[in-house]
Design a protein around this motif. Structure first.
Motif, PDB file in Angstrom:
ATOM      1  N   GLU A   1       0.750  -1.244   0.005  1.00  0.00           N
ATOM      2  CA  GLU A   1      -0.030   0.050   0.071  1.00  0.00           C
ATOM      3  C   GLU A   1       0.854   1.068   0.039  1.00  0.00           C
ATOM      4  OE1 GLU A   1      -0.495  -2.666   1.610  1.00  0.00           O
ATOM      5  OE2 GLU A   1      -2.750  -3.073   1.651  1.00  0.00           O
ATOM      6  N   SER A   2       2.235   1.046   0.562  1.00  0.00           N
ATOM      7  CA  SER A   2       3.050   2.214   0.807  1.00  0.00           C
ATOM      8  C   SER A   2       3.282   2.847  -0.924  1.00  0.00           C
ATOM      9  CB  SER A   2       4.219   2.113   1.402  1.00  0.00           C
ATOM     10  OG  SER A   2       4.949   1.163   0.738  1.00  0.00           O
TER      11      SER A   2
ATOM     12  N   GLN B   1       1.167   3.281  -2.980  1.00  0.00           N
ATOM     13  CA  GLN B   1       0.149   4.431  -3.280  1.00  0.00           C
ATOM     14  C   GLN B   1       0.494   5.595  -2.424  1.00  0.00           C
ATOM     15  OE1 GLN B   1      -3.755   3.609  -1.725  1.00  0.00           O
ATOM     16  NE2 GLN B   1      -4.603   5.648  -2.497  1.00  0.00           N
TER      17      GLN B   1
ATOM     18  N   MET C   1      -4.823  -8.307  -2.373  1.00  0.00           N
ATOM     19  CA  MET C   1      -5.726  -7.707  -3.226  1.00  0.00           C
ATOM     20  C   MET C   1      -5.292  -6.330  -3.550  1.00  0.00           C
ATOM     21  SD  MET C   1      -8.661  -7.501  -4.318  1.00  0.00           S
ATOM     22  CE  MET C   1      -9.659  -8.733  -3.952  1.00  0.00           C
ATOM     23  N   PHE C   2      -4.162  -5.766  -2.882  1.00  0.00           N
ATOM     24  CA  PHE C   2      -3.616  -4.477  -3.358  1.00  0.00           C
ATOM     25  C   PHE C   2      -2.912  -4.781  -4.847  1.00  0.00           C
ATOM     26  CE2 PHE C   2      -0.874  -0.975  -3.598  1.00  0.00           C
ATOM     27  CZ  PHE C   2      -1.825   0.021  -3.482  1.00  0.00           C
TER      28      PHE C   2
ATOM     29  N   CYS D   1      -3.845  -5.951  -7.127  1.00  0.00           N
ATOM     30  CA  CYS D   1      -4.777  -5.570  -8.264  1.00  0.00           C
ATOM     31  C   CYS D   1      -4.814  -4.416  -8.500  1.00  0.00           C
ATOM     32  CB  CYS D   1      -6.347  -5.989  -7.914  1.00  0.00           C
ATOM     33  SG  CYS D   1      -6.183  -7.898  -7.731  1.00  0.00           S
ATOM     34  N   ALA D   2      -4.769  -3.423  -7.152  1.00  0.00           N
ATOM     35  CA  ALA D   2      -4.619  -2.135  -7.505  1.00  0.00           C
ATOM     36  C   ALA D   2      -3.303  -1.647  -8.137  1.00  0.00           C
ATOM     37  CB  ALA D   2      -4.692  -1.349  -5.933  1.00  0.00           C
TER      38      ALA D   2
ATOM     39  N   ILE E   1      -1.845  -3.048 -10.428  1.00  0.00           N
ATOM     40  CA  ILE E   1      -1.868  -3.737 -11.759  1.00  0.00           C
ATOM     41  C   ILE E   1      -2.637  -2.625 -12.726  1.00  0.00           C
ATOM     42  CG2 ILE E   1      -3.905  -5.140 -12.066  1.00  0.00           C
ATOM     43  CD1 ILE E   1      -2.018  -7.235 -13.059  1.00  0.00           C
ATOM     44  N   HIS E   2      -3.437  -2.038 -12.123  1.00  0.00           N
ATOM     45  CA  HIS E   2      -4.017  -1.332 -13.069  1.00  0.00           C
ATOM     46  C   HIS E   2      -3.396  -0.080 -13.418  1.00  0.00           C
ATOM     47  CE1 HIS E   2      -5.647   0.453  -9.384  1.00  0.00           C
ATOM     48  NE2 HIS E   2      -5.069   1.490  -9.735  1.00  0.00           N
ATOM     49  N   LEU E   3      -2.076   0.135 -13.004  1.00  0.00           N
ATOM     50  CA  LEU E   3      -1.015   1.226 -13.297  1.00  0.00           C
ATOM     51  C   LEU E   3      -0.427   0.670 -14.650  1.00  0.00           C
ATOM     52  CD1 LEU E   3       0.108   1.944  -9.773  1.00  0.00           C
ATOM     53  CD2 LEU E   3      -1.270   3.452 -11.389  1.00  0.00           C
ATOM     54  N   HIS E   4      -0.586  -0.599 -14.858  1.00  0.00           N
ATOM     55  CA  HIS E   4       0.414  -1.086 -15.984  1.00  0.00           C
ATOM     56  C   HIS E   4      -0.109  -0.596 -17.273  1.00  0.00           C
ATOM     57  CE1 HIS E   4       1.478  -5.219 -14.243  1.00  0.00           C
ATOM     58  NE2 HIS E   4       1.291  -4.628 -13.187  1.00  0.00           N
ATOM     59  N   TYR E   5       0.806  -0.649 -18.008  1.00  0.00           N
ATOM     60  CA  TYR E   5       0.407  -0.758 -19.462  1.00  0.00           C
ATOM     61  C   TYR E   5       0.944  -1.925 -20.233  1.00  0.00           C
ATOM     62  CZ  TYR E   5      -0.889   0.990 -23.960  1.00  0.00           C
ATOM     63  OH  TYR E   5      -1.555   1.251 -25.345  1.00  0.00           O
ATOM     64  N   PHE E   6       0.631  -3.159 -19.531  1.00  0.00           N
ATOM     65  CA  PHE E   6       0.917  -4.301 -19.788  1.00  0.00           C
ATOM     66  C   PHE E   6       2.178  -4.394 -20.894  1.00  0.00           C
ATOM     67  CE2 PHE E   6      -3.501  -3.794 -18.740  1.00  0.00           C
ATOM     68  CZ  PHE E   6      -3.282  -4.489 -17.563  1.00  0.00           C
TER      69      PHE E   6
ATOM     70  N   ILE F   1       3.380 -11.042 -16.493  1.00  0.00           N
ATOM     71  CA  ILE F   1       3.699 -11.387 -15.055  1.00  0.00           C
ATOM     72  C   ILE F   1       3.543 -12.708 -14.660  1.00  0.00           C
ATOM     73  CG2 ILE F   1       3.062 -10.822 -12.461  1.00  0.00           C
ATOM     74  CD1 ILE F   1       2.121  -7.994 -13.777  1.00  0.00           C
TER      75      ILE F   1
ATOM     76  N   GLN G   1      -8.307  -2.021 -17.581  1.00  0.00           N
ATOM     77  CA  GLN G   1      -7.692  -1.923 -16.351  1.00  0.00           C
ATOM     78  C   GLN G   1      -7.258  -0.717 -15.902  1.00  0.00           C
ATOM     79  OE1 GLN G   1      -7.237  -4.567 -13.834  1.00  0.00           O
ATOM     80  NE2 GLN G   1      -8.982  -5.336 -15.203  1.00  0.00           N
ATOM     81  N   LEU G   2      -6.558  -0.117 -16.939  1.00  0.00           N
ATOM     82  CA  LEU G   2      -5.886   1.227 -16.692  1.00  0.00           C
ATOM     83  C   LEU G   2      -7.018   2.260 -16.417  1.00  0.00           C
ATOM     84  CD1 LEU G   2      -3.079   2.046 -16.996  1.00  0.00           C
ATOM     85  CD2 LEU G   2      -3.491   2.792 -19.408  1.00  0.00           C
TER      86      LEU G   2
ATOM     87  N   ARG H   1      -7.898   2.983 -12.650  1.00  0.00           N
ATOM     88  CA  ARG H   1      -7.593   3.772 -11.789  1.00  0.00           C
ATOM     89  C   ARG H   1      -7.668   5.253 -12.308  1.00  0.00           C
ATOM     90  NH1 ARG H   1      -1.559   6.267 -11.998  1.00  0.00           N
ATOM     91  NH2 ARG H   1      -2.285   6.335 -14.137  1.00  0.00           N
TER      92      ARG H   1
ATOM     93  N   ASN I   1      -2.918   6.061   1.120  1.00  0.00           N
ATOM     94  CA  ASN I   1      -4.091   4.786   1.457  1.00  0.00           C
ATOM     95  C   ASN I   1      -4.624   5.215   2.740  1.00  0.00           C
ATOM     96  OD1 ASN I   1      -4.908   2.153   1.840  1.00  0.00           O
ATOM     97  ND2 ASN I   1      -4.444   1.944  -0.086  1.00  0.00           N
TER      98      ASN I   1
ATOM     99  N   ASN J   1      -2.917   2.990   5.861  1.00  0.00           N
ATOM    100  CA  ASN J   1      -1.714   3.249   6.181  1.00  0.00           C
ATOM    101  C   ASN J   1      -1.511   4.821   7.001  1.00  0.00           C
ATOM    102  OD1 ASN J   1      -0.343   1.260   4.937  1.00  0.00           O
ATOM    103  ND2 ASN J   1       0.939   2.315   3.823  1.00  0.00           N
TER     104      ASN J   1
ATOM    105  N   VAL K   1      -5.043 -11.654 -11.112  1.00  0.00           N
ATOM    106  CA  VAL K   1      -4.167 -10.403 -10.903  1.00  0.00           C
ATOM    107  C   VAL K   1      -5.068  -9.186 -11.774  1.00  0.00           C
ATOM    108  CG1 VAL K   1      -1.922 -11.434 -10.669  1.00  0.00           C
ATOM    109  CG2 VAL K   1      -2.943 -10.768 -12.861  1.00  0.00           C
TER     110      VAL K   1
ATOM    111  N   LEU L   1      -8.507  -6.544 -11.905  1.00  0.00           N
ATOM    112  CA  LEU L   1      -9.459  -6.180 -11.251  1.00  0.00           C
ATOM    113  C   LEU L   1     -10.746  -6.185 -12.217  1.00  0.00           C
ATOM    114  CD1 LEU L   1      -8.560  -2.407 -10.350  1.00  0.00           C
ATOM    115  CD2 LEU L   1      -8.969  -4.350  -8.724  1.00  0.00           C
TER     116      LEU L   1
ATOM    117  N   ALA M   1      -9.413  -2.540  -3.218  1.00  0.00           N
ATOM    118  CA  ALA M   1      -8.082  -2.123  -3.309  1.00  0.00           C
ATOM    119  C   ALA M   1      -7.745  -0.876  -2.536  1.00  0.00           C
ATOM    120  CB  ALA M   1      -7.644  -2.170  -4.568  1.00  0.00           C
ATOM    121  N   TYR M   2      -8.751  -0.034  -2.760  1.00  0.00           N
ATOM    122  CA  TYR M   2      -8.429   1.534  -2.391  1.00  0.00           C
ATOM    123  C   TYR M   2      -8.957   1.781  -1.117  1.00  0.00           C
ATOM    124  CZ  TYR M   2      -6.266   3.754  -6.188  1.00  0.00           C
ATOM    125  OH  TYR M   2      -5.259   4.020  -7.279  1.00  0.00           O
TER     126      TYR M   2
END
Lengths: 675, 641
Positions: free
Chosen positions: A424-425, A427, A603-604, A606-607, A609-614, A618, B409-410, B413, B546, B549, B590, B592, B601-602
């Motif tokens: 989480e850190s 984020q 679970m995080f 998944c959070a 992964i959406h930062l990916h641009y694949f 993985i 997915q992108l 966020r 978060n 945290n 993996v 969402l 997740a958030y």
């Protein structure tokens, strides 16, 4: 030679260009001006001949556009002729809207509009250069730096005006002016601002006047010098001006609003304007007899100035009165044009301007003039010194400059306290870097807004007087704020970096610190640019704030992914400084940073992964997505580590580009005319 | 002369006997000390400043139909004299007596029969002259009066002050063009004339006017006094023709009376003392100078203060010498004072009752204030347009940045970023606008409340309710474009709920702004306070850091952050029932897969929308309550800078 001699001189009707003026030898000798006062023996004159000043402006609201609005043509001054000699104090009178201030502005070459007719100092046409050399103009508002003493204020102006002169000479000159204008008792007091009271209003006005007297001008113009002063102070001020005119042989001309009867006795010449035309203009002693001859005597215990201003104004309370007063004023105007006083004025003007001196001759004569333009470096140094002294004495502004940014860091620290290394850190780190970029730029803007506007207004005033140019001014400001930026960014970075706990490495801290400082600096530069474009400080603040917020949003890559944005934003992302700053922040922190993998972080993943641009695949079954920071960088900011130094250079380039933009903006903006 | 004979003033006599007034020099206000870094503990080192005598043994008498001018240079006590008599003095110690018709004056009596015009005009700039007077009339005049009567009273005041030609012009102010300065001053006087007072006090009515306008104003005042009123004014630099209008003159120097008597006798009096007025000189100017202590040099100070001392003692001995019938009268009254005052006290209660009974009640005050506020802000279309453009520009910019979000997915966020920025950007700007607007009105509010036109309660409701329509309008401009540009869920129910949440979040920020505006004495301090609260709420909203945290000691802030609740509610609304696509090359575990997973997740799951909405509403009520408390209990006195 006195004005009386001229009155006796008969002027032939035809122009006599072949005749040498009687005092030409004397006049050429007076050009060798040194610091010693020679003007006491010379005789100067100001001639205003047939001056007409026309302005055109659009009427009505701006949104009606240029076609819908009627265009108004107004004659502010019509056929004004005056002649004043040295040693005389002239009062320009009239109701609001009569054109008093416009007349001063035209004489000072500060009017924008169509001007017919001429203004002459002796026999030289008054140009901006001539005015800067030979005259001073005290405007209505005192624009002084609050935290300098009277002596410092004047010494500063003097050192810009006589850069080549020795220190003792400047000190001597400043002391003499302080004595002349009666400021000796407060010479070492602070000028003062709104909160901390300094010297009084009358004394502030005197400081403004003293600043114009330093160069020992032949002509001094004052716009409403007595406004806002109580009657006693006002009276003393005018008495002082009259004395100055007599003793130092100056031509002093002032507009005045509510003239007292005492003031009437002090002035030598009076001009009463009504709707831009003279109703009377001549010696004050002749005024009462003149109007009495016309059938308007002045009552015994009455102030003749008040009486005759009323006589010359148009009463608009109702139609009958308005018509009657308009007629009366018309008669007065016509009567004055045909009067002997007016004819005398014209012949005096003729006498003094028969042989016009060219600008070239004037400049040759003025070559020995003490007022050499100071060198670039000298002016720069003087400006930096003044800004620094002013800021150093203003404790609250100083504290805000040094610690406001740090305060935001404390807020962040309050919430995070200490960064962990869990998933989480990631984020938290992203949020921290987003804030680091935004906040430091925004606080830079806020800091600029709080101190820049008065300095900018002062620049407008002093640049008009020809003291320095925009180049020196901008450079001095940007250099002067630099040390404060060093300190405030250091406070901010230290708290964020060491207290909150980013990657513990001195070199990385240095990089973080440099980027924060550049963003801080860029924020203030942007503010300065927009304060040059917009006159209103609040508009400039909102626009700059919005520009910072939106560009931070688009380019930092923290809130929205570039790949999903409209093509136009993607194409221009290179032009956005936040793109580089955030890449440096991220690479600096995430490179080789290890992340822990505790329970429940699945679970995080998944959070994250959406930062990916694949770009990467993985492997399945890995409990934690990000084990080393580089994993994350590969996904979200590829090449950020390799590009670190390039990005750094680009940011430095931004600072340079903004500096050049500021110069261009201020070059185009020019010098605004302030009252 | 007037159409309606309201409160047909009986003849009054205002008598002042041996008035002394002392004030203590006050140090800086707490916030001034704070901003110049004067620490509390350095304060006690300062020696206690001695009391300063502002007025010293002032006695005079004015009757209805007379105009008394108090002259003197600055610092002579002119304004203090008027303030003390009109019960407007801010602290200080008063000794000596003031009588109206032989009765000791009380604040209630002053309120009943006198009115005070202050030095600066505090008028709402966007109302016309007629509207300005009508709104005040509706607040001031007895409520039994019909609308017709109120309007005709306003018309007669307009006529009396010669304002007919500008009846329907905007009043204007610093930023807005309107009627001229002299006319504005006359409107201020008109407001005080509505109740037709028998005594009118004016502090420097001509300051800032050009000489021509000043003269006309004074003519108007002379006419008013001839109409059986007492007009008492302080003036600083009267012109000679103004001087001719005065009946009585009092010349003050450093709180002492140097001359008090008929204006026409002043020159003769001073001539008899060896100070004749030169010809072509305004006697006021000349004698004010004569009685001013010149501080320029020590010799001149000595000389002039000696002169003033002689003049003061000469006048007071002359005053003693002349048999004073007033003194005799008081002697008699002194014996009967007990009875007289008792009698008055008895009638006092009735008086109070009649005043409160006839004055409009809370509901009328509220409706007048509401209509006035609406009118004033609608007329200010320049400011409205700027705010509208600001809201629209922000909305469109955000909408374009987050243009047409997909369901990959992108974009999941990006949605979080979008919802965060919706809830953070506009509320931030709104705070500045709200505080700026409040500081424009603050002057008017303060003086009107001090005059007892209305109380805090109706003002508060008029302000709160009056601003809701304009708020709704701006939120429409802000919420609609961004919602559809970014392609959020096109379900009418979800849209309406999201709209409601944005409405509440922005409204909450407005309340914080209003609270800070009423709490703090200056604009800058109010902005700093509001921004600090806002920043705390923003950082703890759950997007930047978060929520899980957050440092335990400060986690509670996020529970009270309206931005957090708004952000959460918007996220819940948008993400519920949203399915995200997972690329073929990635295992589903993996990805969402749906909105619920994203919320988890958030750390934003778990609280239903109504929950958030009711917490924000509660917080709105809380800040409104604080706002009300601040208006009610904190002096709204405006400060410079």
């Amino acid at each position: 030679m006195t004005a009386g001699v001229y009155k006796l001189t008969e002027i032939p009707e035809h122009s006599g260009k072949e005749v040498e003026p009687p005092d030409s030898s004397e006049r050429s000798s007076e050009k060798s001006v040194s610091l010693e006062l020679t003007s006491m023996v010379t005789r100067d004159s100001l001639s205003v001949l047939g001056l007409t000043y026309i302005v055109k402006r659009w009427e009505g609201s701006w949104w009606k556009g240029c076609c819908m609005r009627p265009r108004m043509v107004k004659s502010v001054l019509t056929n004004v002729s005056m002649h004043v000699s040295s040693g005389q104090l002239t009062a320009l009178l009239g109701n609001s809207g009569s054109g008093k201030t416009s007349l001063l502005n035209v004489i000072a070459n500060r009017a924008s509009g169509q001007i017919v007719g001429g203004v002459y100092l002796n026999n030289t046409l008054m140009t901006e250069k001539v005015f800067q050399h030979e005259a001073g103009y005290v405007m209505q508002d005192d624009r002084l730096i609050a935290n300098l003493t009277v002596r410092e204020t004047l010494t500063f102006t003097a050192s810009l005006k006589f850069a080549k002169a020795a220190t003792e000479v400047i000190t001597e000159r400043v002391n003499r002016v302080i004595g002349d204008i009666g400021l000796r008792h407060v010479a070492d007091n602070k000028v003062g601002g709104l909160l901390d009271r300094g010297i009084s209003g009358g004394e502030r006005r005197r400081v403004s006047i003293a600043a114009q007297l330093l160069q020992d001008p032949k002509l001094l113009l004052l716009d409403e010098p007595t406004t806002g002063l109580d009657s006693c102070t006002a009276n003393d001020l005018v008495a002082n001006l009259a004395e100055l005119a007599k003793k130092r042989g100056k031509i002093i001309m002032m507009t005045i609003h509510q003239p007292r009867s005492e003031i009437f006795k002090l002035v030598d010449q009076v001009a009463i304007l009504s709707q831009g035309e003279l109703v009377y203009g001549g010696p004050s002693v002749q005024m009462v007899p003149y109007f009495t001859d016309l059938g308007y005597p002045c009552p015994k215990y009455s102030n003749p100035l008040d009486d005759y201003i009323d006589l010359a104004s148009i009463d608009r309370r109702d139609n009958a009165v308005e018509e009657e007063s308009t007629q009366r004023v018309g008669v007065l105007k016509a009567a004055f044009v045909h009067s002997t006083i007016f004819r005398q004025t014209l012949s005096n003007i003729h006498q003094d301007t028969r042989i016009l001196q060219t600008i070239e001759t004037f400049q040759q004569n003025a070559a020995g003039f003490i007022q050499d333009p100071p060198g670039f470096y000298f002016t720069f140094q003087a400006l930096v010194w003044r800004m620094t002294v002013n800021l150093k004495r203003d404790r609250s502004a100083l504290a805000v400059r040094l610690f406001q940014l740090g305060l935001f860091a404390l807020f962040m620290w309050l919430f995070i306290f200490r960064l962990s290394n869990n998933q989480e850190s990631i984020q938290d780190r992203i949020g921290l870097f987003f804030q680091s970029g935004q906040v430091s730029a925004y606080v830079g803007l806020v800091n600029g807004v709080s101190i820049f506007p008065p300095i900018r207004d002062l620049y407008d005033r002093e640049a008009r007087d020809g003291l320095y140019t925009f180049l020196v001014f901008i450079l001095a400001y940007f250099v002067q704020i630099l040390p404060f930026h060093f300190v405030s960014s250091a406070v901010f970075s230290s708290i964020v970096y060491w207290a909150i706990g980013l990657y513990p490495d001195a070199k990385r801290f240095g990089i973080y610190y440099s980027v924060v400082m550049m963003m801080h600096y860029i924020g203030e530069m942007l503010g300065v640019i927009f304060m040059g474009i917009f006159k209103s400080t609040s508009v400039a603040t909102s626009v700059t704030g919005l520009v910072l917020a939106i560009s931070g949003l688009i380019a930092s890559g923290f809130l929205v992914s570039l790949q999903n944005m409209l093509q136009i934003f993607q194409d221009f992302s290179w032009a956005n400084v936040f793109k580089y700053s955030s890449e440096i922040f991220m690479a600096n922190e995430f490179h080789q940073l290890e992340f822990s993998c505790d329970e429940g972080s699945g679970m995080f993943n998944c959070a994250i992964i959406h930062l990916h641009y694949f770009r990467t695949i993985i492997p399945p079954g890995v409990p934690c997505l990000i084990q080393v920071g580089d994993d994350y960088l590969n996904i979200a900011f590829p090449d950020a580590v390799d590009n670190l130094s390039v990005n750094f250079a680009v940011m430095a380039g931004f600072v340079g580009a903004l500096f050049i933009t500021t110069l261009v903006v201020y070059k185009i903006r020019g010098v605004r005319n302030l009252h | 002369m007037e159409e309606i004979a309201y409160n047909r003033h009986e003849l009054k006599t205002l008598t002042v006997n041996a008035l002394h007034y002392e004030v203590e020099e006050r140090g800086l206000e707490w916030w001034q000390a704070l901003s110049s870094f004067q620490m509390p503990w350095t304060k006690k080192d300062l020696p206690r400043l001695p009391k300063r005598k502002v007025l010293n043994d002032v006695s005079f008498e004015v009757k209805s139909g007379e105009m008394l001018a108090v002259l003197g240079s600055s610092g002579s006590g002119k304004t203090s004299l008027i303030d003390v008599i009109a019960c407007n003095n801010d602290g200080g110690e008063v000794t000596g007596d003031v009588y109206i018709n032989g009765l000791k004056r009380t604040p209630a009596m002053i309120k009943e029969c006198a009115a005070c015009v202050r030095q600066d005009d505090r008028l709402l700039p966007h109302l016309t002259v007629k509207e300005t007077l009508t709104f005040v009339a509706q607040l001031k005049l007895p409520k039994e009066w019909s609308r017709q009567n109120v309007l005709s009273r306003v018309d007669s005041v307009i006529a009396e002050l010669g304002l007919r030609h500008v009846t329907d012009s905007k009043v204007g102010g610093e930023e807005v063009r309107g009627i001229s300065g002299g006319e504005r001053r006359r409107v201020s006087i008109g407001i005080q004339l509505l109740l037709d007072p028998s005594i009118l006090f004016l502090d420097e009515p001509t300051s800032g006017l050009d000489s021509f306008t000043a003269h006309h104003l004074m003519e108007t005042l002379a006419k008013l006094s001839k109409n059986d009123r007492i007009v008492m004014l302080s003036i600083h630099q009267p012109r000679s023709d103004i001087f001719a209008l005065f009946d009585l003159i009092m010349l003050l120097s450093q709180g002492h009376v140097v001359y008090n008597g008929k204006a026409a006798d002043m020159v003769a009096y001073f001539t008899s003392l060896g100070h004749p007025c030169p010809e072509l000189t305004n006697p006021c100017d000349f004698y004010v100078d004569l009685t001013t202590v010149d501080m320029k040099t020590i010799e001149r100070e000595q000389e002039s203060s000696d002169r003033v001392k002689t003049l003061v003692s000469t006048f007071s001995s002359k005053d003693e010498a002349t048999p004073k019938k007033t003194t005799v009268k008081f002697k008699v009254e002194d014996d009967t004072r007990g009875q007289v005052n008792e009698a008055f006290d008895g009638s006092d209660g009735d008086l109070e009752v009649t005043t409160t009974n006839t004055r409009p009640g809370m509901w009328d005050q509220f409706s007048v204030l509401l209509r006035r506020a609406t009118k004033n802000s609608l007329e200010d279309y320049g400011f409205l347009a700027v705010q509208a453009v600001e809201a629209l520009a922000m909305s469109v910019m955000i909408g374009l940045v987050f243009f047409d979000l997909k369901l990959d997915q992108l974009s999941a966020r990006d949605r979080f970023g979008l919802l965060y920025i919706i809830g953070a950007l506009y509320p931030y700007m709104v705070i500045l606008d709200v505080i700026g607007k409040y500081y424009k009105e603050r002057f008017t509010i303060y003086f009107e409340m001090k005059d007892g036109l209305y109380s805090a309660w109706p003002y508060f409701w008029a302000k709160v309710i009056g601003e809701i329509p304009e708020h709704l309008f701006f939120i429409l401009l802000y919420a609609v474009p961004v919602y559809f540009l970014s392609g959020m869920q096109l379900d009418p129910l979800i849209f309406l709920q999201s709209f409601g949440i944005i409405f509440l979040v922005v409204y909450n920020s407005r309340c914080i702004g209003q609270f800070a505006g009423a709490l703090m004495p200056t604009y800058q301090l109010a902005v700093i306070t509001a921004q600090s609260i806002f920043t705390l709420f923003l950082l703890s909203s759950g997007f930047i850091f978060n929520l899980e945290n957050l440092f335990v000691g400060t986690q509670w802030i996020s529970y009270v952050s309206h931005l957090k609740w708004g952000y959460q509610a918007l996220c819940v609304l948008e993400f519920t029932n949203l399915n995200f696509t997972c690329p073929a090359n990635l295992p589903e575990s993996v990805c969402l897969n749906n909105g619920e997973e994203a919320l988890m997740a958030y750390s934003l799951d778990g609280n239903p929308v109504w929950h958030s909405a009711s917490i924000i509403s509660g917080e709105i009520l809380f800040f409104l309550f604080l706002y009300f408390i601040s208006i009610k209990f904190i002096s709204q006195k405006p400060h410079q800078t």
